[in-house]
Design an enzyme around this catalytic site. Structure first.
Site, PDB file in Angstrom:
ATOM      1  N   TYR A  28       0.947  -1.410  -0.107  1.00  0.00           N
ATOM      2  CA  TYR A  28       0.064  -0.011   0.155  1.00  0.00           C
ATOM      3  C   TYR A  28       0.748   1.248   0.181  1.00  0.00           C
ATOM      4  CZ  TYR A  28      -4.052  -3.354   0.708  1.00  0.00           C
ATOM      5  OH  TYR A  28      -4.851  -3.997   0.648  1.00  0.00           O
TER       6      TYR A  28
ATOM      7  N   CYS B 237     -13.117 -15.286   3.380  1.00  0.00           N
ATOM      8  CA  CYS B 237     -12.726 -14.261   4.145  1.00  0.00           C
ATOM      9  C   CYS B 237     -12.054 -13.509   3.114  1.00  0.00           C
ATOM     10  CB  CYS B 237     -11.726 -14.593   5.270  1.00  0.00           C
ATOM     11  SG  CYS B 237     -10.435 -15.990   5.033  1.00  0.00           S
TER      12      CYS B 237
ATOM     13  N   LEU C  70     -21.503 -26.667  -5.852  1.00  0.00           N
ATOM     14  CA  LEU C  70     -21.310 -26.678  -4.386  1.00  0.00           C
ATOM     15  C   LEU C  70     -19.910 -26.717  -3.979  1.00  0.00           C
ATOM     16  CD1 LEU C  70     -22.622 -28.168  -1.571  1.00  0.00           C
ATOM     17  CD2 LEU C  70     -21.808 -30.344  -2.195  1.00  0.00           C
TER      18      LEU C  70
END
Length: 686
Positions: A170, A350, A633
């Site tokens: 970043y 996540c 699935l």
């Protein structure tokens, strides 16, 4: 007793109950229009669970610095009420919370923020592909001021500390790296000048919050980018931060655009603690006592304790483990109590979701991020506990049974096999997925702890109508079986399905051809390649590994290539022959792919024979996982559906019980409420 992990510690003037930090995670819940309630509930539960310090997901200091549409912004007054709610919720639970001050730099897009990205130099990012605007002198000073104002506001809103994000590629990390900072002015041109911007940010933040208020710096122990900052440059930067007054150095690894896996299940737990240890040695050699925090791929408390005991770090940051089990620290302090749900590093619910707009949760704990929707049970027992059957002990059935038992129901779980786990029992054999076995052990232990009765080697079928009729409700979670490919020769002796192959890899021949190229086929290829087999994957259409998580697929495929696994896509199968698979390739050439063993991994079929039986006898029920719908699935869907089915069934059974109690004082019996049985698959999970 984990004496090192559970020992109190200090950051600045802040006393912490233990040495475990909950690392920053972006959840895509930060901008919900709920006054901060969802995030407050999420953080409060982790504070109750014993986290020594909670670090929020990145909170942007300016509009162009957001990582996406759902990032919080400290510069936006409209978000301050929500941010204050997060801090207040944690402090009510006796916890401590730090706001992470964040700027994405070039690691974002105009599409995501509505603003042109900015960076040290006008070089496109490896992921965003968008050329940022190079910051001029005024722009650099403006951003330093934004970090100052963000830190001041964080303290005013009730946060106990701030963490400055200078890692993972970043903005501050971009100023440090010669790959992204090609300036030749006061802010770049050599290693010393490349550190000036992050050091100026630290000075501004310290001035904003005053002495004693903890300022953590998240730095990159290694960028894992060829040509980026050297270990020596990183160590010198860490020492400069410590000298300038940083209260802790939180050591991350790797840029998001790096092609070296850092957090995937392929990476051994604890693999990156050496980076923190190296930086700690450099800081100590400079005569400084600044605490160093180790992070990345530490998923167990005993591992955290060993890292601390060895002197590699002073604190340990664990992020995803707090998604898997918000009480991971508290449970560790009470040996012999409730089992711990371990993060399996699948990334599916996540990290993969955080890269888009979908709310983050957890495969093994689908309540994560949904604490308001599914509050924890109060523990009060009902006068009469409903009796519920769960049919199937795979991922969906395990979560359904655990949830229903936690809600106070008398649960009986029926599993046809001699062990719980379903397809998790297969996954645990795959390299890097060994922790799936711990997930099965966790659910087994929880069912026992909560008083559920488990019947192994007990398949239920249409002859068990009377048994099922005796329950107040049923969750049908009988899963799937491999689907046949429908090819001539499919029933030859050397042809097996993927379940057989995963259970008995030692019985397969040296040359293995897998018909199918989805996630299960890739897992099987990974297992077999590690064992020395020659493997070829075949797929009619789509990409090999399609459906796998964005942050995992590339890493697994890279390892398969390295181990010599081949794949063909766009093929048309002709037949399975004793010598291999006859096919027409993408160029239209007919060829034989030689094989000693052919594995069919061409999809799955629901095991749902009990659905019409349950509907016919009028038993209130829900269907979850593969039994509801085998299409697309995956384990995330199966476990989440198990939770949702359990809560929906619990509500419906309670409504039925209330109706029956009311019938005792009514002149005639009332009809049952509509929707007692499951309808189409789309609504069967509540």
């Amino acid at each position: 007793m984990l004496e090192h992990a559970l020992r109190p510690g200090t950051l600045g003037d802040l006393r912490l109950a233990n040495r475990i930090v909950m690392g920053a995670m972006h959840l895509n819940l930060e901008t919900r229009d709920d006054g901060g309630a969802a995030m407050a509930a999420f953080y409060a539960e982790r504070a109750r669970g014993g986290a020594g310090l909670i670090v929020t997901g990145g909170c942007a200091v300016g509009p162009e610095g957001s990582g996406g549409r759902h990032y919080a912004r400290i510069d936006d007054p409209a978000r301050h009420t929500a941010l204050a709610a997060w801090a207040a919720a944690v402090r009510r639970e006796g916890g401590r919370i730090a706001l992470q001050l964040f700027h994405a730099g070039r690691s974002t897009t105009r599409q995501a923020t509505g603003h042109t990205p900015v960076a040290p130099s006008a070089l496109a990012g490896g992921l965003s592909r968008e050329v940022p605007r190079a910051l001029d002198e005024a722009g650099v000073h403006e951003l330093v001021g934004r970090f100052h104002d963000g830190a001041r506001r964080a303290r005013e809103l009730g946060f106990d500390a701030v963490e400055v994000m200078a890692s993972e590629g970043y903005l501050l990390n971009q100023f440090l790296s010669p790959l992204t900072n090609i300036r030749d002015d006061a802010w770049g041109g050599d290693p010393e000048r490349r550190t000036r911007f992050p050091l100026a940010v630290l000075d501004a933040v310290r001035a904003a919050v005053g002495p004693g208020f903890p300022v953590l710096f998240r730095i990159s122990g290694t960028d894992l980018m060829p040509g980026s900052s050297t270990p020596g440059e990183i160590d010198r930067f860490a020492v400069e931060l410590a000298r300038a007054g940083a209260d802790a150095l939180n050591v991350g690894v790797g840029w998001h655009e790096s092609r070296v896996p850092t957090v995937q299940s392929l990476v051994p737990p604890g693999a990156w603690t050496g980076e923190a240890a190296r930086i700690r040695r450099a800081v100590r050699a400079a005569g400084l006592r600044t605490p160093v925090i180790a992070s990345n791929r530490i998923n167990r408390m005993d591992l955290a304790d060993r890292v601390l005991a060895s002197g590699q770090a002073d604190f340990v940051s664990m992020a995803r483990p707090f998604l898997a089990d918000p009480e991971i620290v508290r449970k560790a302090s009470r040996p012999g109590g409730a089992p711990t749900n371990i993060c399996i590093a699948c990334n599916e619910a996540c990290i993969d979701r955080s890269l888009g707009d979908e709310p983050v949760s957890c495969l093994v704990n689908p309540r994560a991020g949904r604490e308001l929707e599914y509050p924890r049970p109060t523990g009060r027992q009902r006068p009469r506990q409903p009796r519920i059957a769960v049919v199937g002990g795979g991922p969906a059935g395990l979560e359904a049974g655990r949830t229903l038992a936690a809600l106070g129901h008398r649960v009986e779980l029926y599993e046809a096999a001699d062990e719980l786990g379903g397809q998790f029992r297969l996954a645990r054999h795959v390299p890097g997925k060994e922790d799936f076995g711990d997930t099965v052990r966790y659910f087994s232990a929880e069912l026992h702890r909560l008083g559920a009765r488990v019947h192994l080697n007990r398949p239920l079928n249409t002859a068990d109508t009377d048994l099922l009729r005796g329950f107040d409700g049923v969750v049908l979670a009988t899963g799937v079986v491999p689907r046949a490919a429908g090819l001539p020769g499919e029933h030859l002796p050397h042809v097996v399905d993927y379940q057989h192959a995963l259970r008995h890899p030692g019985l397969l021949g040296q040359r293995v051809v897998v018909i199918g190229g989805g996630g299960i086929a890739v897992d099987l290829a990974h297992l077999l390649a590690r064992r020395g087999h020659e493997v070829c994957l075949l797929r009619r259409s789509g990409r090999v590994g399609e459906g796998m998580g964005r942050s995992t697929r590339w890493a697994v495929l890279a390892e398969l290539r390295e181990r010599g696994v081949r794949w063909r896509t766009g093929v048309r199968y002709r037949a399975v022959l004793p010598q291999g698979v006859l096919l027409r390739d993408a160029e239209g050439t007919e060829r034989l792919e030689p094989a000693d063993t052919v594995v069919i991994s061409a999809g799955q079929t629901p095991v749902d024979a009990l659905r019409p039986v349950l509907a016919a006898v009028g038993v209130t029920h829900r269907v979850a996982g593969g039994a509801a719908d085998a299409r697309r699935l995956n384990a995330v869907r199966a476990v989440e559906e198990g939770m949702r089915a359990a809560h929906a069934l619990a509500r419906e059974v309670a409504a039925d019980a209330g109706l029956r109690r009311g019938a005792a004082v009514l002149p005639t019996r009332q009809p049952p409420p509509p929707g007692r049985t499951a309808g189409p698959a789309s609504s069967a999970i509540g």
